[in-house]
Design a protein around this motif. Structure first.
Motif, PDB file in Angstrom:
ATOM      1  N   UNK A 118       0.796  -1.241   0.000  1.00 27.10           N
ATOM      2  CA  UNK A 118       0.000   0.000   0.000  1.00 27.10           C
ATOM      3  C   UNK A 118       0.828   1.290   0.000  1.00 27.10           C
ATOM      4  N   UNK A 119       1.701   1.450   0.978  1.00 24.35           N
ATOM      5  CA  UNK A 119       2.405   2.726   1.171  1.00 24.35           C
ATOM      6  C   UNK A 119       3.365   3.041   0.027  1.00 24.35           C
ATOM      7  N   UNK A 120       4.289   2.118  -0.335  1.00 24.91           N
ATOM      8  CA  UNK A 120       5.190   2.440  -1.456  1.00 24.91           C
ATOM      9  C   UNK A 120       4.458   2.612  -2.777  1.00 24.91           C
ATOM     10  N   UNK A 121       3.392   1.859  -2.980  1.00 20.65           N
ATOM     11  CA  UNK A 121       2.620   1.977  -4.216  1.00 20.65           C
ATOM     12  C   UNK A 121       1.996   3.369  -4.343  1.00 20.65           C
ATOM     13  N   UNK A 122       1.435   3.862  -3.233  1.00 21.23           N
ATOM     14  CA  UNK A 122       0.862   5.209  -3.258  1.00 21.23           C
ATOM     15  C   UNK A 122       1.934   6.271  -3.494  1.00 21.23           C
ATOM     16  N   UNK A 123       3.090   6.088  -2.880  1.00 20.11           N
ATOM     17  CA  UNK A 123       4.185   7.041  -3.063  1.00 20.11           C
ATOM     18  C   UNK A 123       4.643   7.062  -4.528  1.00 20.11           C
ATOM     19  N   UNK A 124       4.680   5.893  -5.147  1.00 15.05           N
ATOM     20  CA  UNK A 124       5.064   5.805  -6.565  1.00 15.05           C
ATOM     21  C   UNK A 124       4.011   6.480  -7.441  1.00 15.05           C
ATOM     22  N   UNK A 125       2.723   6.200  -7.170  1.00 13.64           N
ATOM     23  CA  UNK A 125       1.643   6.810  -7.949  1.00 13.64           C
ATOM     24  C   UNK A 125       1.734   8.331  -7.880  1.00 13.64           C
ATOM     25  N   UNK A 126       1.954   8.861  -6.699  1.00 14.01           N
ATOM     26  CA  UNK A 126       2.047  10.315  -6.520  1.00 14.01           C
ATOM     27  C   UNK A 126       3.228  10.890  -7.303  1.00 14.01           C
ATOM     28  N   UNK A 167       3.070   8.361   2.030  1.00 10.48           N
ATOM     29  CA  UNK A 167       2.084   7.917   1.035  1.00 10.48           C
ATOM     30  C   UNK A 167       1.785   8.938  -0.062  1.00 10.48           C
ATOM     31  N   UNK A 168       1.662  10.206   0.317  1.00 11.62           N
ATOM     32  CA  UNK A 168       1.269  11.212  -0.688  1.00 11.62           C
ATOM     33  C   UNK A 168       2.345  12.275  -0.888  1.00 11.62           C
ATOM     34  N   UNK A 169       3.606  11.854  -0.705  1.00 17.01           N
ATOM     35  CA  UNK A 169       4.716  12.790  -0.887  1.00 17.01           C
ATOM     36  C   UNK A 169       4.811  13.231  -2.351  1.00 17.01           C
ATOM     37  N   UNK A 170       5.442  14.369  -2.571  1.00 11.58           N
ATOM     38  CA  UNK A 170       5.636  14.837  -3.944  1.00 11.58           C
ATOM     39  C   UNK A 170       6.625  13.916  -4.668  1.00 11.58           C
ATOM     40  N   UNK A 342      -2.352  14.679  -4.432  1.00 16.87           N
ATOM     41  CA  UNK A 342      -3.393  13.722  -4.807  1.00 16.87           C
ATOM     42  C   UNK A 342      -4.188  13.306  -3.567  1.00 16.87           C
ATOM     43  N   UNK A 343      -5.489  13.142  -3.749  1.00 15.77           N
ATOM     44  CA  UNK A 343      -6.342  12.649  -2.659  1.00 15.77           C
ATOM     45  C   UNK A 343      -6.669  11.189  -2.980  1.00 15.77           C
ATOM     46  N   UNK A 344      -5.759  10.316  -2.582  1.00 16.31           N
ATOM     47  CA  UNK A 344      -5.862   8.891  -2.923  1.00 16.31           C
ATOM     48  C   UNK A 344      -5.622   8.034  -1.681  1.00 16.31           C
ATOM     49  N   UNK A 345      -6.200   6.838  -1.682  1.00 15.77           N
ATOM     50  CA  UNK A 345      -5.912   5.846  -0.640  1.00 15.77           C
ATOM     51  C   UNK A 345      -5.916   4.459  -1.284  1.00 15.77           C
ATOM     52  N   UNK A 346      -5.348   3.503  -0.579  1.00 20.16           N
ATOM     53  CA  UNK A 346      -5.495   2.085  -0.927  1.00 20.16           C
ATOM     54  C   UNK A 346      -6.011   1.408   0.331  1.00 20.16           C
TER      55      UNK A 346
END
Length: 389
Positions: A118-126, A167-170, A342-346
């Motif tokens: 979850x966490x690294x995936x969100x960071x990559x997406x962002x 999770x939502x870092x630039x 981004x306003x995203x979650x997993x």
């Protein structure tokens, strides 16, 4: 490749992973990407994301990282670090598609394995998203000044703050810059980070306990009325008093405090607030401890919901002298660079406890906008738990 280390993740993922291995080694789960902000993702984004995920299979714990983590996370046994040393991400657990700008991601597999995605995936997406749209940011000097200004304010308020912003870092590089700045200008207010890689890199304290999914799984296995109580009891069974902060809002704090009896309130050092009105929550928490004959000043609230300097100041002014405080600051630290984060979650959407078929799970929280899961089940859970909005 965006990620540089398998430790580029939040501590609570590792602590929960050990607890899952210990208690639920055969459980399976499904997670789903939820795009709360309805961001439209550009063509080709899915291909780039898949490439990043494929490369994650090469990440592994180094001897140096293992030695650091074992010393820092003294509450985790050597068997866990041996497990993590052999762990590799399996890209087959992640399914991605993109159609008309709508990004769909599902993760499925054994809970003890898939929990780290979850966490690294969100960071990559962002980070990928901002690269794709060629986002323009403030100059580096201004980004440093903003972080420095926040650090100075938190020092003046005489509080403890930690970075919760993976999770939502630039970007990874911006996260690194912020951690460097906070380490230089933040102490004694700045006490650590949830990100184990940066804790390792800069010799900081890694911070975290458990997340909503811990409680959501317990609801699937034991039922909603017992979920909070058994999730906390099982946490104590694994950690024996360490990592004693209880997350309060998975099925609303209203339901949580019913389960948070004298035994649990004495066992846990405090609670974490992650949604809703922080002042109302603080008041409710203080009154709950008093009702149980516990001095609130001996306990702590960790605030971690969309914090800004103004919100932190308001909370401090209300709580001063009533209860101990600490703050986990996320996006406001790691993505305050002049773009709209981004306003995203997993979130976990289904669980399969051993011996059962798939069971849908939900998260309520103290803010309706943060509810996740099937609406019919959400309504059923509210009825079961007698939750009044």
């Amino acid at each position: 490749m965006i990620l540089k280390s398998i430790l580029d993740n939040d501590l609570y993922k590792f602590t929960m992973q050990h607890a899952v291995i210990s208690l639920f080694p055969r459980a399976k789960v499904k997670y789903k990407f939820i795009n709360r902000g309805n961001t439209k993702f550009p063509d080709g984004f899915d291909i780039a994301l898949k490439q990043e995920i494929e490369q994650m299979a090469n990440l592994k714990l180094s001897e140096k990282e293992k030695n650091y983590f074992q010393k820092a996370a003294y509450y985790l046994p050597p068997t866990y670090f041996d497990f993590l040393y052999g762990y590799r991400y399996n890209p087959n657990e992640v399914k991605i598609s993109l159609k008309n700008g709508k990004l769909d991601i599902e993760i499925e597999g054994y809970w003890y394995r898939t929990i780290l995605w979850e966490v690294p995936l969100m960071a990559i997406i962002s980070e990928l998203y901002f690269k794709f749209i060629n986002a323009k940011t403030y100059p580096k000097e201004k980004i440093i000044d903003i972080a420095k200004e926040k650090a100075e304010l938190y020092k003046k308020l005489n509080i403890k703050v930690a970075d919760f912003g993976t999770r939502r870092r630039f970007s990874l590089d911006n996260h690194d810059l912020i951690i460097q700045t906070l380490k230089k200008y933040g102490p004694p207010a700045f006490v650590g980070t949830s990100n184990v890689y940066f804790a390792y890199k800069y010799n900081l304290t890694p911070i975290g306990t458990h997340a909503h999914e811990w409680f959501m799984f317990h609801a699937a296995k034991f039922g909603y009325k017992m979920a909070n109580k058994l999730a906390l009891e099982n946490w104590v069974k694994v950690y024996r008093g360490d990592l004693g902060i209880a997350l309060s809002d998975t099925f609303t704090s209203q339901a949580f405090f019913r389960a948070f009896d004298t035994k649990l309130a004495k066992l846990f050092d405090g609670v974490r607030q992650d949604s809703g009105d922080p002042i109302k929550f603080a008041n409710k928490t203080i009154e709950h401890y008093k009702k149980l004959g516990i001095d609130p000043k001996s306990k702590v609230i960790i605030f971690s919901d969309a914090l800004t300097p103004a919100k932190v100041k308001e909370i401090v002014e209300f709580c001063k002298g009533k209860i101990k405080l600490s703050f986990g600051i996320g996006t406001n630290f790691t993505n305050d660079v002049g773009v709209e984060p981004l306003n995203i979650v997993i979130k976990m959407i289904e669980a399969k406890p051993e011996g059962w078929d798939w069971i849908p799970v939900v998260k309520l929280s103290d803010a309706q906008g943060k509810y996740t899961g099937d609406k019919h089940i959400i309504n059923m859970v509210k009825e079961i738990l007698q939750i009044n909005d």
